[in-house]
Structures are given as structure tokens and as C-alpha cells.
Design an enzyme around this catalytic site. Structure first.
Site, short mmCIF file in Angstrom:
data_model
loop_
_atom_site.label_atom_id
_atom_site.label_comp_id
_atom_site.label_asym_id
_atom_site.label_seq_id
_atom_site.Cartn_x
_atom_site.Cartn_y
_atom_site.Cartn_z
CB ALA A 47 -0.91 0.00 1.22
CD GLU A 86 -3.87 -7.61 2.79
OE1 GLU A 86 -4.62 -7.90 3.74
OE2 GLU A 86 -3.40 -6.46 2.63
#
Length: 258
Positions: A67, A116
Site C-alpha cells: 500500500a 492481498e
């Protein structure tokens, strides 16, 4: 080839090649990239010409290196919960439940939110130099886009907790041995391996593929509902055109035309 702010999209024949195009940032998932991905996925879901997706990252270093941590600094507790909930609802769960096969072509680092993202895909193929991990503990965090749930389903509780608690990366070879990825190949074979997998899937019924994805996901989420979901989907298949074609082709000793 179509280029948007953070993505390259190419749709030759029935496959959408979706490339996260932020190589200078190692394709990190900032909010704008996730918003764009959500919109693209909805469009590809509705496009009847698209039968499958290959998702990868631009450049030769990273699939998605995580992220965009700079966006985390000023988030409140409520903001962080909303960010995670939005990411689940609009991107990760959409991928996980996508009715068409989605293959992650992991061409380098897949860390944190990047891993993810790959976990939310149906199949994962990695190049032999790829590194994977969930390093959130190094930031005083835990995975927030499904990692705590989807990783144990693939590698088991012990290995998943080892990855999450140490925050260390694992090699592509370990990922293959643990069941995190389906195949490990040389970089020059990465996309062709994904293409060959989709070619095999496209030769079969797309309605049956969508039903299989749904039934598997229901059973993993709610084991007590899985068998009933399978029974329902099995029965529903008998009223589809693909069933008629598949059975006719079998009895006539020819290849089905799905």
C-alpha cells in the site's frame, strides 16, 4: 492498448490484460489506484467479450510492493476502518467473487496489500525471482485487505502466522511448496503460462466456471452452506445452454462449442 491514470488495459480476443502502471512507486496501491481498479473491474465484469483477466504489475521489479504508506499517516481509527471496509467491498471481494477467472501474474515483489491483491485472485503464477510477504507488523499494523483470512486458506494457519508475525518475505520456491502460488516459471514464460491456463478454461463452459467459483467461495466462507450451494448450482446448470451443448457434444463424440 488503453492507458488510464494508473493502469494499462489491453483486450485482445477474450482476455483482459490489466497492468498496474506505477513502476516508479513499485506499483503501490494508493487510494486513487484502488478507486480506478474498482471501476475497471465493474466494466470488465459487464463486458461479455471478456472471459478472463490477467492482472500484473508494470516494470521488472514488482507486482505490487504494498500500500502507499504515506496515505496512512493522518488516518484516524475510524478512517482506517472505513478504508479497510471500502477496500474489501469495492476491490478485494469483487476480485475474489469475480465470475470470470482472474490470474495474478506475480512479476516481482508482492508485499502487504499487493500480496492481498494476489490472494483475492483465483489463480497465482509467479516468476522465479518473486518475493512475497505481509510485513505489516513492522509498521505496528496487521493486513487489512483480507490477508489474515485468505492466506491461511492457502498455506494453513502455521505458515500464515509465521509470515504475518515475522513480517519476512518468502521466495517463489517456498510460495510454491506452501501452496501460495500455483506455478513458478521464468519471467519470459510468465504471461504465456497464464495464457495457457486461460486457454484451457475457455475451452470449457463459462457458466459452469462461474458457478464453480461461487460454490467454492461460499463453502470457504460458510462451510455449513457449501454443500447446499453446490447442490443448488448443480441443479441450475441443467437449465443452461452450455449444459445442452456439453451433453450433446459428449454424446455426439465431438468437442463442445461453448
Amino acid at each position: 492498448m488503453e492507458q488510464s491514470t494508473n493502469f494499462l488495459i489491453d483486450i485482445p480476443n477474450h482476455t483482459a490484460y490489466l497492468t498496474i502502471n506505477r513502476p516508479a512507486k513499485l506499483n503501490a496501491l494508493n487510494r486513487a489506484t484502488l478507486v480506478e481498479l474498482s471501476s475497471i473491474l465493474q466494466r470488465l465484469k459487464d463486458d461479455k467479450q471478456v472471459r478472463g483477466i490477467i492482472l500484473t504489475g508494470a516494470g521488472d521489479k514488482a507486482f505490487v510492493a504494498g500500500a502507499d504508506i504515506a496515505e496512512f499517516r493522518d488516518l484516524s481509527e475510524d478512517d482506517a476502518r472505513e478504508l479497510a471496509a471500502w477496500g474489501h467491498r469495492e476491490v478485494m471481494d469483487v476480485l475474489y467473487n469475480f465470475p470470470k477467472p482472474v490470474i495474478a501474474a506475480i512479476n516481482g515483489f508482492a508485499l502487504g496489500g499487493g500480496l492481498e491483491l494476489a490472494l483475492a485472485c483465483h489463480i497465482r503464477v509467479a516468476n522465479d525471482t518473486a518475493k512475497m510477504g505481509l510485513p505489516e507488523v513492522s509498521l505496528g499494523l496487521i493486513p487489512g485487505y483480507g490477508g489474515t483470512q485468505r492466506l491461511p486458506q492457502l498455506v494453513g494457519r502455521g505458515k500464515a502466522l509465521e509470515m504475518m508475525l515475522t513480517g519476512e518475505m518468502i521466495s517463489a520456491a517456498d510460495a510454491l511448496q506452501w501452496g501460495l502460488v500455483n506455478y513458478v516459471v521464468a519471467q519470459e514464460e510468465l504471461l504465456s503460462t497464464c495464457e495457457q491456463l486461460l486457454k484451457k478454461i475457455y475451452a470449457k463452459s463459462s457458466t459452469a466456471a462461474a458457478a464453480a467459483i461461487s460454490a467454492v467461495n461460499i463453502g470457504l466462507a460458510k462451510p455449513e452452506d457449501g454443500y447446499q450451494a453446490e447442490i443448488h448450482a448443480f441443479g441450475a446448470a441443467f437449465s443452461t445452454a452450455d449444459f445442452e451443448e456439453g451433453v450433446s457434444a459428449f454424446l455426439e463424440k465431438r468437442k463442445p462449442n461453448f
